[in-house]
Design a protein around this motif. Structure first.
Motif, PDB file in Angstrom:
ATOM      1  N   UNK A  40       0.527  -1.307  -0.053  1.00 19.62           N
ATOM      2  CA  UNK A  40      -0.053   0.001   0.086  1.00 19.62           C
ATOM      3  C   UNK A  40       0.862   1.258   0.186  1.00 19.62           C
ATOM      4  N   UNK A  41       2.106   1.263  -0.360  1.00 22.86           N
ATOM      5  CA  UNK A  41       2.978   2.268  -0.300  1.00 22.86           C
ATOM      6  C   UNK A  41       2.946   2.934  -1.566  1.00 22.86           C
ATOM      7  N   UNK A  42       2.863   4.275  -1.654  1.00 25.77           N
ATOM      8  CA  UNK A  42       2.632   4.909  -3.040  1.00 25.77           C
ATOM      9  C   UNK A  42       3.239   6.396  -2.967  1.00 25.77           C
ATOM     10  N   UNK A  43       3.556   6.926  -3.838  1.00 27.73           N
ATOM     11  CA  UNK A  43       4.023   8.527  -4.215  1.00 27.73           C
ATOM     12  C   UNK A  43       2.683   9.319  -4.233  1.00 27.73           C
ATOM     13  N   UNK A  44       2.357  10.111  -3.612  1.00 24.19           N
ATOM     14  CA  UNK A  44       0.766  10.772  -3.697  1.00 24.19           C
ATOM     15  C   UNK A  44       1.294  11.891  -4.785  1.00 24.19           C
ATOM     16  N   UNK A  45       2.565  12.510  -4.618  1.00 23.78           N
ATOM     17  CA  UNK A  45       2.926  13.721  -5.426  1.00 23.78           C
ATOM     18  C   UNK A  45       4.178  14.135  -5.127  1.00 23.78           C
ATOM     19  N   UNK A  46       4.630  15.232  -5.648  1.00 20.69           N
ATOM     20  CA  UNK A  46       5.845  15.833  -5.544  1.00 20.69           C
ATOM     21  C   UNK A  46       5.790  17.374  -5.276  1.00 20.69           C
ATOM     22  N   UNK A  47       6.514  17.865  -4.433  1.00 20.22           N
ATOM     23  CA  UNK A  47       6.471  19.470  -4.049  1.00 20.22           C
ATOM     24  C   UNK A  47       8.057  20.028  -4.408  1.00 20.22           C
ATOM     25  N   UNK A  48       7.839  20.928  -5.093  1.00 25.30           N
ATOM     26  CA  UNK A  48       9.165  21.697  -5.312  1.00 25.30           C
ATOM     27  C   UNK A  48       9.552  22.586  -4.326  1.00 25.30           C
ATOM     28  N   UNK A  49      10.801  22.572  -4.119  1.00 26.92           N
ATOM     29  CA  UNK A  49      11.185  23.574  -2.809  1.00 26.92           C
ATOM     30  C   UNK A  49      11.991  24.659  -3.316  1.00 26.92           C
ATOM     31  N   UNK A  50      11.857  24.972  -4.779  1.00 25.22           N
ATOM     32  CA  UNK A  50      12.276  26.108  -5.344  1.00 25.22           C
ATOM     33  C   UNK A  50      11.687  27.254  -5.066  1.00 25.22           C
ATOM     34  N   UNK A  51      12.179  28.342  -5.229  1.00 22.66           N
ATOM     35  CA  UNK A  51      11.556  29.841  -4.963  1.00 22.66           C
ATOM     36  C   UNK A  51      10.579  30.004  -6.300  1.00 22.66           C
ATOM     37  N   UNK A  79       8.203  25.394   2.656  1.00 22.54           N
ATOM     38  CA  UNK A  79       9.018  24.960   3.694  1.00 22.54           C
ATOM     39  C   UNK A  79       9.236  23.358   3.733  1.00 22.54           C
ATOM     40  N   UNK A  80      10.540  23.050   3.890  1.00 21.56           N
ATOM     41  CA  UNK A  80      10.564  21.548   3.991  1.00 21.56           C
ATOM     42  C   UNK A  80      10.036  20.829   4.989  1.00 21.56           C
ATOM     43  N   UNK A  81      10.274  21.374   6.119  1.00 26.07           N
ATOM     44  CA  UNK A  81       9.560  20.998   7.427  1.00 26.07           C
ATOM     45  C   UNK A  81       8.088  21.076   7.470  1.00 26.07           C
ATOM     46  N   UNK A  82       7.460  21.772   6.524  1.00 24.95           N
ATOM     47  CA  UNK A  82       6.080  21.770   6.631  1.00 24.95           C
ATOM     48  C   UNK A  82       5.465  21.145   5.064  1.00 24.95           C
ATOM     49  N   UNK A  83       6.303  20.188   4.528  1.00 26.49           N
ATOM     50  CA  UNK A  83       5.824  20.079   3.077  1.00 26.49           C
ATOM     51  C   UNK A  83       4.635  19.314   3.129  1.00 26.49           C
ATOM     52  N   UNK A  84       3.912  18.593   4.126  1.00 24.84           N
ATOM     53  CA  UNK A  84       2.819  17.947   4.189  1.00 24.84           C
ATOM     54  C   UNK A  84       1.715  18.922   4.196  1.00 24.84           C
ATOM     55  N   UNK A  85       1.937  20.045   4.916  1.00 23.86           N
ATOM     56  CA  UNK A  85       0.809  20.948   4.826  1.00 23.86           C
ATOM     57  C   UNK A  85       0.694  21.877   3.616  1.00 23.86           C
ATOM     58  N   UNK A  86       1.846  22.110   2.911  1.00 28.39           N
ATOM     59  CA  UNK A  86       1.852  22.769   1.649  1.00 28.39           C
ATOM     60  C   UNK A  86       1.174  21.845   0.574  1.00 28.39           C
ATOM     61  N   UNK A  87       1.430  20.466   0.772  1.00 25.53           N
ATOM     62  CA  UNK A  87       1.082  19.551  -0.247  1.00 25.53           C
ATOM     63  C   UNK A  87      -0.698  19.692  -0.086  1.00 25.53           C
ATOM     64  N   UNK A  88      -1.018  19.457   1.132  1.00 25.30           N
ATOM     65  CA  UNK A  88      -2.708  18.888   1.555  1.00 25.30           C
ATOM     66  C   UNK A  88      -3.466  19.990   1.689  1.00 25.30           C
TER      67      UNK A  88
END
Length: 284
Positions: A40-51, A79-88
């Motif tokens: 059940x593991x998968x990649x839901x999406x990707x998030x760029x950290x570039x400005x 923000x890398x430490x808040x990547x889940x918030x930025x994605x969801x």
């Protein structure tokens, strides 16, 4: 191919959102990761950290009822430490940022007149940045920089502003020109007054020298030639000067024609007029 072997590659300056059976599990950093999809593991999406940069054009009205288009440039990144918030938490980041920019600009610019709007661009940008920072940090984004890159009023307003500025500069130039002409006229008048004064002093000295010379001539002739009166001597001096003047007039080749009475009677009349002038001057 990577999914078939349960391997996932995450590029630099990017993070991947890992889910387990549809639930958030972890944030994958750049590199190669093993995700056994059979569990059940998968990649839901990707998030760029570039400005990233978002240019927002907002139309609003100033305090003096001039409509302007304010262009704001927003630089932001996840923000890398808040990547889940930025994605969801956000489905459309740019629309959210644009809404906050509109709100702040349309609350700040109407408090300022048009001229102050140009002067206080930095204050407007600072207000937008502070509001965005408070709002977007909860969603996992950092506002790096906010710039007000352009304030563009209506074309007719810009033309009127240019005409006002041109008229003010023409008025200033006219004042400076008038002041310069005034100084020139004053200096010219002062020069003419000084020249007339010096000319008068010269004429006075010349006349004084003539009187002194005539007096010395009369006294010297009376002493050396016994029996002569001052009147005889003065007549002789005047006749001598009369002929000297005639000689000078004739010697000048560029002189204009001069008609004067000539003869013994004319000389006698001139002598009489000179004596009368001297006697009148002595009485005063």
């Amino acid at each position: 191919m990577g999914q078939a072997f349960c391997c996932v590659q995450v590029d630099q300056s990017t993070v991947a959102i890992k889910e387990s059976f549809g639930k958030f599990d972890d944030v994958l950093q750049p590199g190669c990761h093993c995700l056994p999809w059979i569990f059940g593991k998968r990649v839901a999406g990707r998030l760029s950290l570039r400005m990233k940069q978002l240019d927002v054009k907002c139309e609003t009205k100033t305090k003096d009822n001039v409509f302007v288009n304010v262009v704001a440039s927003i630089q932001y990144r996840a923000l890398p430490n808040k990547a889940s918030d930025a994605f969801y938490k956000l489905s459309n980041t740019q629309s959210q940022i644009q809404a906050y920019v509109f709100d702040v600009i349309r609350a700040s610019v109407p408090k300022l007149i048009l001229d102050d709007t140009f002067e206080q661009k930095n204050e407007i940008a600072k207000a937008v940045e502070e509001e965005l920072e408070k709002a977007m940090s909860a969603y996992g984004f950092e506002i790096v920089q906010t710039l007000i890159v352009d304030i563009e009023p209506d074309e007719h307003v810009k033309r009127a502003m240019n005409e006002i500025n041109a008229a003010a500069r023409l008025r200033m130039a006219a004042n400076e020109k008038a002041e310069a002409e005034k100084i020139v006229q004053i200096k010219k008048a002062e020069g003419e007054a000084e020249a007339k004064y010096l000319s008068g002093v010269g004429i006075a000295r010349q006349r004084q020298a003539i009187v002194d010379g005539l007096r010395d001539s009369v006294l010297g002739f009376s002493v050396n030639v016994p029996g002569t009166t001052p009147k005889d001597v003065l007549d002789m001096v005047l006749i001598t000067q009369y002929f000297d003047t005639m000689k000078e007039i004739g010697a000048q080749s560029k002189s204009s024609s001069v008609f004067i009475p000539h003869g013994p009677g004319a000389v006698r009349d001139i002598a009489q007029q000179v004596r009368d002038g001297l006697l009148q001057a002595s009485t005063h």
